[in-house]
Structures are given as structure tokens and as C-alpha cells.
Design an enzyme around this catalytic site. Structure first.
Site, PDB file in Angstrom:
ATOM      1  N   ASP A   1      -9.236  -7.815   6.377  1.00  0.00           N
ATOM      2  CA  ASP A   1      -8.679  -6.512   6.755  1.00  0.00           C
ATOM      3  C   ASP A   1      -7.184  -6.408   6.428  1.00  0.00           C
ATOM      4  OD1 ASP A   1     -10.711  -4.912   7.723  1.00  0.00           O
ATOM      5  OD2 ASP A   1     -10.555  -5.650   9.782  1.00  0.00           O
TER       6      ASP A   1
ATOM      7  N   LYS B 150      11.534  -7.589  -2.168  1.00  0.00           N
ATOM      8  CA  LYS B 150      11.941  -6.224  -1.814  1.00  0.00           C
ATOM      9  C   LYS B 150      13.031  -6.225  -0.732  1.00  0.00           C
ATOM     10  CE  LYS B 150       9.514  -3.226  -4.290  1.00  0.00           C
ATOM     11  NZ  LYS B 150      10.194  -2.255  -5.167  1.00  0.00           N
TER      12      LYS B 150
ATOM     13  N   TYR C 102       6.236 -10.665  -2.697  1.00  0.00           N
ATOM     14  CA  TYR C 102       6.648  -9.273  -2.902  1.00  0.00           C
ATOM     15  C   TYR C 102       7.607  -8.821  -1.794  1.00  0.00           C
ATOM     16  CZ  TYR C 102       6.150  -4.171  -3.342  1.00  0.00           C
ATOM     17  OH  TYR C 102       6.385  -2.819  -3.470  1.00  0.00           O
TER      18      TYR C 102
ATOM     19  N   PRO D 136       8.844   3.891   1.920  1.00  0.00           N
ATOM     20  CA  PRO D 136       7.687   4.756   2.154  1.00  0.00           C
ATOM     21  C   PRO D 136       6.547   3.962   2.801  1.00  0.00           C
ATOM     22  CG  PRO D 136       8.176   4.502  -0.213  1.00  0.00           C
ATOM     23  CD  PRO D 136       8.924   3.445   0.533  1.00  0.00           C
ATOM     24  N   THR D 137       5.666   4.670   3.476  1.00  0.00           N
ATOM     25  CA  THR D 137       4.423   4.052   3.953  1.00  0.00           C
ATOM     26  C   THR D 137       3.428   4.077   2.779  1.00  0.00           C
ATOM     27  OG1 THR D 137       4.005   6.214   4.958  1.00  0.00           O
ATOM     28  CG2 THR D 137       4.731   4.463   6.427  1.00  0.00           C
TER      29      THR D 137
END
Length: 319
Positions: free
Chosen positions: A275, A145, A141, A168-169
Site C-alpha cells: 500500500d 528533493k 528521491y 504539490p500533493t
């Protein structure tokens, strides 16, 4: 009657950001000389060059907001990196090339902070996109991008095109994908709290709860997207984010959701689950130079509105 001089095509128009732009435009941000066209995968398969070309011939846009993408959360990315690479490369190349061939004046594409190098200094900024490999969990991905930025530069230098991108975040809001397995962290947690509340069980959060994220409310992002389309003239991308001081931990996000959903059960952290990246702190200094006065919706208020939307639309929400 004001003559319509801008026909704005929004790909991925029924997703999280597309729906937010549609709402913001309908609520008064739209201008009389603009016609907004929101399309989804039902209107055209953007991995097909012929279908993409036909879509552009049908709507004849002057401007494009390109949101369409194959997206997913951490665990879906880990399983399917090649699929993410191939699908997104095809979509992006078809959209940008059709925009070029049909003389579109401006394209604003949507990138993501996960495309930045894994090994980096913080805060990350717009100059650092290509400084090293992205995190291995979503390399397909991320590289796809990143190539939008490469193509934007190419179309600018070779053809004088005004194609740019925003970064964006972590976005959240109404119309998100609330799927627990494949969605992003915040909507996944909202769905989990809803189910835990129904069954009277504890809320299990994947991971330690310690990673930190900057979350941006989709309606705030929509207002910024419209500003970029109308006012921002650089080819170089711009990070759209709350400030570094507004970063929250996954634990804090879970607690905000529990409070908004009036969930009083126990919070359990499943530390056998990954995580992902500990943090991806992004600088919004460039945005602030342009828009020093922009007001973001406070995190807890945005979470409350999103939870209320999910509760009211549970039957029809993507999950």
C-alpha cells in the site's frame, strides 16, 4: 508592442506539469512582457554541468521553473533508490548553480509531499520537511528533493538569491505517465481501466484501496505555479494542495475512474501488493492565507477530463 522583460525557462517542460503550464499560459494566463521557453531532456542533459550551463547561455532566462527530475511510482523507487538520489542531485545542483551563475532573478523548483518524514503528525506543513527520515520506499528521491530546500536557503543567505520551491500533493492530468508498472497511482489506474474495458476483465487494484491521498489537477497546479513565480516572495517552500477535507481513498479514486471511463466490470483489490504510506495529509493553510478565493477543479470533473484526454490520445500517451 510590450517589451519582453521576463524570459521564463521551464525545465521538464514536456512532462505532466510543464504541459499544463504551457496550456494555461496559451489559454490566457501569460502576460505580454513574458516569453515562455519549455525545454526537455532532448534540449539538454541536465545531469551534465556543461550541457546545463550551455542551455542557460543559449536562452538567457530571467526566471526558471524547475520541474525536471527522475520520477517514478512506488515500485520503481523501491528498486532504484540510489539512481533516484544520484540523478536528481546532479540535475538540481546543475540547474540551481547555472541559474545563480547566469544571474537568474527567481527560481521556483518542484518538491513533493513524499519528502516529508515517515513518522510525523498530520496534517503535515512546510515547517516539518527536515524533522526525520522519509519513508524507506523512496528515500533516494526524497533526500535529493529535500536538498533543494537546503540549497535555496544557501543561495539566499550567501548570495541573496530568490530561489524557492513548491510542494504539490499527488498530481494528475493530461500528458501524465500512464505506465502501469512505473507510473503513479491515478494514471496507472486509468490505463488499467482502459485495458480491463477492452478485454472485458475485472479491474485489479494493487493494495487494499484504503490509503488516502490529496490529488491536485495539473491545470490547477499550473495556475498556482504561475502565481508563485510572480507573487510569492518567501524562500521557504509552500504546499500547493486541495484541502484536507478533499482527501480521497484509492478505492474512491478507482471508482471515479471506472465511472468516467464507463467501466461496469468488477473491482478486485490485490492485497498481496504494498500500500505504501497510508496517508500523507498536507495542510494548505499557508496557501489559503495568500489565496483564500482560489477555486480547485472538483476531483470527479478533473478525473473525467483526464480520462477523456487518455482515450483520445491513447496511441501517443506515455505508457
Amino acid at each position: 508592442m510590450t517589451e519582453v522583460t521576463k524570459r521564463i525557462l521551464v525545465t521538464g517542460g514536456t512532462g505532466l506539469v510543464g504541459r499544463a503550464i504551457e496550456k494555461v499560459v496559451a489559454d490566457g494566463e501569460g502576460q505580454p512582457d513574458e516569453e515562455w521557453i519549455f525545454v526537455s531532456s532532448r534540449d539538454a542533459d541536465l545531469t551534465s554541468s556543461s550541457e546545463t550551463k550551455a542551455l542557460f547561455e543559449r536562452h538567457k532566462p530571467t526566471h526558471v521553473i524547475h520541474l525536471a527530475a527522475m520520477v517514478g511510482g512506488l515500485f520503481k523507487n523501491i528498486r532504484s533508490n540510489l539512481d533516484f538520489w544520484r540523478t536528481n542531485i546532479h540535475i538540481n545542483d546543475n540547474v540551481l548553480h547555472s541559474a545563480h551563475e547566469s544571474g537568474v532573478q527567481k527560481v521556483v523548483s518542484c518538491l513533493s509531499t513524499c519528502i516529508f518524514p515517515d513518522k510525523t503528525t498530520y496534517p503535515i506543513d512546510e515547517t516539518m520537511i527536515h524533522n526525520g527520515p522519509p519513508h524507506s520506499s523512496n528515500f533516494g528521491y526524497s533526500y535529493a528533493k529535500r536538498m533543494i530546500d537546503v540549497q535555496n536557503r544557501g543561495y539566499s543567505e550567501q548570495h541573496g538569491r530568490r530561489f524557492t520551491a513548491v510542494i504539490p500533493t499527488n498530481i494528475f492530468g493530461p500528458h501524465d505517465n500512464f505506465n502501469i508498472e512505473d507510473g503513479h497511482v491515478l494514471p496507472g489506474l486509468i490505463h488499467k481501466v482502459y485495458l480491463a474495458k477492452q478485454s472485458g476483465s475485472a479491474l485489479t487494484v494493487w493494495g487494499t484501496g484504503k490509503p488516502r491521498r490529496q490529488f491536485i489537477y495539473s491545470l490547477d497546479l499550473a495556475r498556482l505555479f504561475i502565481w508563485v513565480l510572480r507573487e510569492y516572495d518567501e524562500v521557504e517552500p509552500i504546499i500547493l494542495s486541495v484541502g484536507e477535507e478533499d482527501e480521497v481513498s484509492i478505492r474512491e479514486a478507482a471508482e471515479a475512474i471506472a465511472e468516467a471511463m464507463e467501466f461496469s466490470g468488477e473491482l478486485v483489490f490485490d492485497t498481496t501488493k504494498s500500500d505504501g504510506q497510508f496517508k500523507k495529509t498536507a495542510s494548505n493553510a499557508k496557501l489559503r492565507r495568500y489565496l483564500p478565493e482560489f477555486q480547485f477543479t472538483p476531483f470527479r470533473k478533473a478525473v473525467k477530463e483526464t480520462c477523456a484526454w487518455f482515450n483520445a490520445n491513447y496511441a501517443n500517451a506515455r505508457k
